[in-house]
Design a protein around this motif. Structure first.
Motif, PDB file in Angstrom:
ATOM      1  N   PRO A 156      25.043  31.630 -29.792  1.00 30.48           N
ATOM      2  CA  PRO A 156      25.374  30.593 -28.806  1.00 30.48           C
ATOM      3  C   PRO A 156      25.448  31.152 -27.381  1.00 30.48           C
ATOM      4  CG  PRO A 156      26.957  30.629 -30.621  1.00 30.48           C
ATOM      5  CD  PRO A 156      26.103  31.840 -30.757  1.00 30.48           C
ATOM      6  N   ALA A 157      25.464  30.236 -26.425  1.00 34.96           N
ATOM      7  CA  ALA A 157      25.508  30.653 -25.018  1.00 34.96           C
ATOM      8  C   ALA A 157      26.341  29.688 -24.192  1.00 34.96           C
ATOM      9  CB  ALA A 157      24.091  30.724 -24.444  1.00 34.96           C
ATOM     10  N   VAL A 158      26.933  30.236 -23.149  1.00 36.48           N
ATOM     11  CA  VAL A 158      27.580  29.442 -22.110  1.00 36.48           C
ATOM     12  C   VAL A 158      26.723  29.609 -20.872  1.00 36.48           C
ATOM     13  CG1 VAL A 158      29.600  29.219 -20.614  1.00 36.48           C
ATOM     14  CG2 VAL A 158      29.908  29.702 -23.054  1.00 36.48           C
ATOM     15  N   ILE A 159      26.228  28.492 -20.367  1.00 33.00           N
ATOM     16  CA  ILE A 159      25.430  28.517 -19.144  1.00 33.00           C
ATOM     17  C   ILE A 159      26.215  27.776 -18.080  1.00 33.00           C
ATOM     18  CG2 ILE A 159      23.299  27.760 -18.027  1.00 33.00           C
ATOM     19  CD1 ILE A 159      21.911  28.011 -20.738  1.00 33.00           C
ATOM     20  N   TYR A 160      26.496  28.495 -17.002  1.00 33.16           N
ATOM     21  CA  TYR A 160      27.215  27.824 -15.919  1.00 33.16           C
ATOM     22  C   TYR A 160      26.397  27.853 -14.641  1.00 33.16           C
ATOM     23  CZ  TYR A 160      29.086  32.126 -13.668  1.00 33.16           C
ATOM     24  OH  TYR A 160      29.241  33.315 -13.008  1.00 33.16           O
ATOM     25  N   PHE A 161      26.274  26.693 -14.021  1.00 37.89           N
ATOM     26  CA  PHE A 161      25.591  26.541 -12.742  1.00 37.89           C
ATOM     27  C   PHE A 161      26.643  26.588 -11.641  1.00 37.89           C
ATOM     28  CE2 PHE A 161      22.696  24.707 -15.763  1.00 37.89           C
ATOM     29  CZ  PHE A 161      21.440  25.040 -15.278  1.00 37.89           C
ATOM     30  N   TYR A 162      26.338  27.327 -10.610  1.00 35.70           N
ATOM     31  CA  TYR A 162      27.279  27.448  -9.492  1.00 35.70           C
ATOM     32  C   TYR A 162      26.502  27.385  -8.176  1.00 35.70           C
ATOM     33  CZ  TYR A 162      25.901  32.418  -9.388  1.00 35.70           C
ATOM     34  OH  TYR A 162      25.194  33.592  -9.309  1.00 35.70           O
TER      35      TYR A 162
END
Length: 170
Positions: free
Chosen positions: A53-59
């Motif tokens: 799994p992955a956590v993708i965060y846009f900033y």
């Protein structure tokens, strides 16, 4: 009064920061994409998800107060993600050199991807808040399906709390 009229006109033109019509929702699968990481290497989502799994965060932008607070919060909680086999991936429109400098300055142990053309941001349907790129975090299972998302420009560290709670349910 004039300032209020200007603010209302701006909001009418650029929106109130609400979600884009095409924003990816929980239960939807993310299409594969490829971007350069902070070291100039190609990063392909499907290859990453093959590992888990992955956590993708846009900033919005490297080395700004809120984005630094968010990145350092992910850094400080990094073991909670890796212990569950979850990868952390940050994405902004900054270039590779900017990401490299940001990662080195704050000792960020995770991947930062350069989306200079905002193609992946558009793929996810990440909304803008006024004229600024949005701050949204997505938790993906190993199949690339969104299991959780969190959208907040002002609660930078809550993105990490939300992601940790979501991965505990995977």
């Amino acid at each position: 009064m004039k300032l209020i009229k200007i603010m209302l006109l701006t909001l009418a033109i650029f929106g109130f920061g609400s979600a884009a019509k095409s924003q990816v929702k929980n239960g939807e699968k993310i299409p594969d994409f490829e971007l350069k990481d902070q070291n100039g290497n190609n990063f392909k989502l499907s290859s990453a998800l093959a590992k888990g799994p992955a956590v993708i965060y846009f900033y919005p932008k490297d080395d700004t107060p809120g984005c630094t607070k968010e990145a350092c919060s992910f850094r400080d909680s990094f073991a909670q993600f890796t212990d569950k086999g979850v990868q952390v991936i940050g994405i902004s429109s900054d270039n590779v050199a900017s990401h490299k400098k940001f990662a080195e300055k704050y000792h960020l142990p995770f991947t930062l991807l350069s989306d200079e053309k905002n193609e992946v941001r558009k793929l996810f349907g990440v909304p803008k808040t006024m004229m600024m790129p949005g701050r949204v975090t997505y938790v993906l299972d190993k199949n690339g399906t969104v299991v959780h998302q969190f959208n907040s420009m002002t609660q930078a560290t809550q993105h990490v709390e939300e992601a940790i709670a979501a991965i505990k349910k995977i």
